[in-house]
Design a protein around this motif. Sequence first.
Motif, PDB file in Angstrom:
ATOM      1  N   HIS A 152      84.953  37.452  84.334  1.00 41.83           N
ATOM      2  CA  HIS A 152      85.526  38.690  83.805  1.00 41.83           C
ATOM      3  C   HIS A 152      84.710  39.868  84.345  1.00 41.83           C
ATOM      4  N   LEU A 153      85.347  40.680  85.168  1.00 40.09           N
ATOM      5  CA  LEU A 153      84.645  41.819  85.750  1.00 40.09           C
ATOM      6  C   LEU A 153      85.342  43.111  85.371  1.00 40.09           C
ATOM      7  N   MET A 154      84.647  44.209  85.641  1.00 44.55           N
ATOM      8  CA  MET A 154      85.192  45.536  85.364  1.00 44.55           C
ATOM      9  C   MET A 154      84.934  46.432  86.561  1.00 44.55           C
ATOM     10  N   VAL A 155      85.788  47.407  86.740  1.00 45.91           N
ATOM     11  CA  VAL A 155      85.643  48.394  87.795  1.00 45.91           C
ATOM     12  C   VAL A 155      85.563  49.759  87.117  1.00 45.91           C
ATOM     13  N   CYS A 156      84.525  50.525  87.461  1.00 52.00           N
ATOM     14  CA  CYS A 156      84.262  51.814  86.813  1.00 52.00           C
ATOM     15  C   CYS A 156      84.001  52.904  87.842  1.00 52.00           C
ATOM     16  N   PRO A 157      84.395  54.125  87.538  1.00 50.52           N
ATOM     17  CA  PRO A 157      83.928  55.231  88.367  1.00 50.52           C
ATOM     18  C   PRO A 157      82.460  55.504  88.016  1.00 50.52           C
ATOM     19  N   LEU A 202      90.589  61.113  86.716  1.00 53.37           N
ATOM     20  CA  LEU A 202      90.102  60.642  88.009  1.00 53.37           C
ATOM     21  C   LEU A 202      90.656  61.498  89.138  1.00 53.37           C
ATOM     22  N   ASN A 203      89.839  61.673  90.185  1.00 53.59           N
ATOM     23  CA  ASN A 203      90.359  62.353  91.371  1.00 53.59           C
ATOM     24  C   ASN A 203      90.970  61.301  92.299  1.00 53.59           C
ATOM     25  N   GLU A 204      91.565  61.729  93.394  1.00 51.63           N
ATOM     26  CA  GLU A 204      92.257  60.794  94.289  1.00 51.63           C
ATOM     27  C   GLU A 204      91.320  59.748  94.878  1.00 51.63           C
ATOM     28  N   ASP A 205      90.127  60.161  95.275  1.00 51.21           N
ATOM     29  CA  ASP A 205      89.173  59.209  95.862  1.00 51.21           C
ATOM     30  C   ASP A 205      88.770  58.134  94.853  1.00 51.21           C
ATOM     31  N   GLU A 206      88.507  58.535  93.606  1.00 48.77           N
ATOM     32  CA  GLU A 206      88.134  57.573  92.563  1.00 48.77           C
ATOM     33  C   GLU A 206      89.281  56.611  92.280  1.00 48.77           C
ATOM     34  N   THR A 207      90.480  57.147  92.168  1.00 45.16           N
ATOM     35  CA  THR A 207      91.655  56.308  91.905  1.00 45.16           C
ATOM     36  C   THR A 207      91.835  55.269  93.010  1.00 45.16           C
ATOM     37  N   ALA A 208      91.725  55.706  94.252  1.00 46.72           N
ATOM     38  CA  ALA A 208      91.896  54.789  95.392  1.00 46.72           C
ATOM     39  C   ALA A 208      90.790  53.738  95.426  1.00 46.72           C
ATOM     40  N   GLU A 209      89.557  54.150  95.161  1.00 45.33           N
ATOM     41  CA  GLU A 209      88.459  53.185  95.233  1.00 45.33           C
ATOM     42  C   GLU A 209      88.501  52.193  94.070  1.00 45.33           C
ATOM     43  N   ILE A 210      88.899  52.625  92.894  1.00 48.23           N
ATOM     44  CA  ILE A 210      89.054  51.695  91.772  1.00 48.23           C
ATOM     45  C   ILE A 210      90.120  50.656  92.122  1.00 48.23           C
ATOM     46  N   ALA A 211      91.202  51.095  92.751  1.00 52.69           N
ATOM     47  CA  ALA A 211      92.253  50.154  93.167  1.00 52.69           C
ATOM     48  C   ALA A 211      91.719  49.181  94.220  1.00 52.69           C
ATOM     49  N   ALA A 212      90.983  49.682  95.203  1.00 54.32           N
ATOM     50  CA  ALA A 212      90.445  48.816  96.265  1.00 54.32           C
ATOM     51  C   ALA A 212      89.428  47.820  95.706  1.00 54.32           C
ATOM     52  N   LEU A 213      88.564  48.255  94.797  1.00 53.33           N
ATOM     53  CA  LEU A 213      87.584  47.339  94.193  1.00 53.33           C
ATOM     54  C   LEU A 213      88.271  46.304  93.296  1.00 53.33           C
ATOM     55  N   THR A 214      89.349  46.712  92.646  1.00 56.02           N
ATOM     56  CA  THR A 214      90.122  45.760  91.831  1.00 56.02           C
ATOM     57  C   THR A 214      90.730  44.687  92.731  1.00 56.02           C
ATOM     58  N   ASP A 230      71.090  45.475  91.421  1.00 62.69           N
ATOM     59  CA  ASP A 230      72.394  44.824  91.263  1.00 62.69           C
ATOM     60  C   ASP A 230      72.334  43.611  90.337  1.00 62.69           C
ATOM     61  N   PRO A 231      71.360  42.689  90.499  1.00 60.05           N
ATOM     62  CA  PRO A 231      71.327  41.551  89.565  1.00 60.05           C
ATOM     63  C   PRO A 231      71.085  41.970  88.113  1.00 60.05           C
ATOM     64  N   GLU A 232      70.192  42.931  87.891  1.00 62.46           N
ATOM     65  CA  GLU A 232      69.888  43.364  86.523  1.00 62.46           C
ATOM     66  C   GLU A 232      71.070  44.090  85.882  1.00 62.46           C
ATOM     67  N   GLY A 233      71.779  44.889  86.662  1.00 63.42           N
ATOM     68  CA  GLY A 233      72.937  45.621  86.150  1.00 63.42           C
ATOM     69  C   GLY A 233      74.226  44.830  86.221  1.00 63.42           C
ATOM     70  N   LEU A 234      74.155  43.579  86.723  1.00 67.10           N
ATOM     71  CA  LEU A 234      75.324  42.717  86.921  1.00 67.10           C
ATOM     72  C   LEU A 234      76.351  43.355  87.849  1.00 67.10           C
ATOM     73  N   VAL A 235      75.872  44.212  88.757  1.00 65.96           N
ATOM     74  CA  VAL A 235      76.735  44.898  89.709  1.00 65.96           C
ATOM     75  C   VAL A 235      77.142  43.936  90.818  1.00 65.96           C
ATOM     76  N   LEU A 236      78.424  43.913  91.103  1.00 67.56           N
ATOM     77  CA  LEU A 236      78.980  43.038  92.138  1.00 67.56           C
ATOM     78  C   LEU A 236      79.148  43.766  93.461  1.00 67.56           C
ATOM     79  N   ALA A 237      79.609  45.015  93.393  1.00 71.24           N
ATOM     80  CA  ALA A 237      79.859  45.798  94.607  1.00 71.24           C
ATOM     81  C   ALA A 237      79.778  47.272  94.250  1.00 71.24           C
ATOM     82  N   ARG A 238      79.324  48.059  95.235  1.00 71.07           N
ATOM     83  CA  ARG A 238      79.212  49.510  95.057  1.00 71.07           C
ATOM     84  C   ARG A 238      80.031  50.217  96.120  1.00 71.07           C
ATOM     85  N   GLY A 239      80.801  51.184  95.682  1.00 70.92           N
ATOM     86  CA  GLY A 239      81.519  52.040  96.605  1.00 70.92           C
ATOM     87  C   GLY A 239      80.926  53.435  96.553  1.00 70.92           C
ATOM     88  N   LYS A 240      81.624  54.408  97.102  1.00 73.03           N
ATOM     89  CA  LYS A 240      81.146  55.792  97.087  1.00 73.03           C
ATOM     90  C   LYS A 240      81.382  56.465  95.740  1.00 73.03           C
TER      91      LYS A 240
END
Length: 185
Positions: free
Chosen positions: A82-87, A97-109, A57-67
């Motif tokens: 400045h952060l980004m949310v990606c599938p 995007l499928n429904e799960d990806e769309t919902a999780e991108i919204a939740a992470l945002t 996570d520190p090397e990839g600058l990852v803040l949070a991981r979902g499914k």
Amino acid sequence: MQRETRDDGEGRQVRGPDGLQRLWTPHRMAYIKGENKPHGSGPDDGCPFCRAPQLSDPEGLVLARGKTAFALLNLYPYNSGHLMVCPYRHVADYTELNEDETAEIAALTQAGITALRSAYGAQGFNVGMNLGEAAGAGIAAHLHQHVVPRWGGDTNFMPIVGQTKVLPQLLGQTREQLVAHWPKS
């Protein structure tokens, strides 16, 4: 009258012959030259959004991981935080995007906005996607949503006159602060 230049003790010029101080941002040269930019549109063509989740996570600058999606800091931020949310899946268009990806991108945002308010007192946000090169996507092959924190008066003379953005914190410090304020699920 010309002023002399001086060294700051670490080999950097602090004041030019015109008497103006200089801000050096050598890390931006990688962005200008296109380093770390994919050499193709496939997931194995150097995509940084496919590579980041494979790192710590520190090397990839990852803040949070979902499914199905994750949040990370922008390596070349417009503002601190400045952060980004990606599938995880390498897709280019929002309609792919499928429904799960769309919902999780919204939740992470939403979680990112909450963390930025808590950590930095952000007063507003620019949230959005640039879909395709014509729309300004620097990496068009892998969809990513930007979350840019904003404050009243955060656009000052530096970007306008000096074509320079001043960021008061290193990315590692920003990551630590946002992780500490990221909502627990």
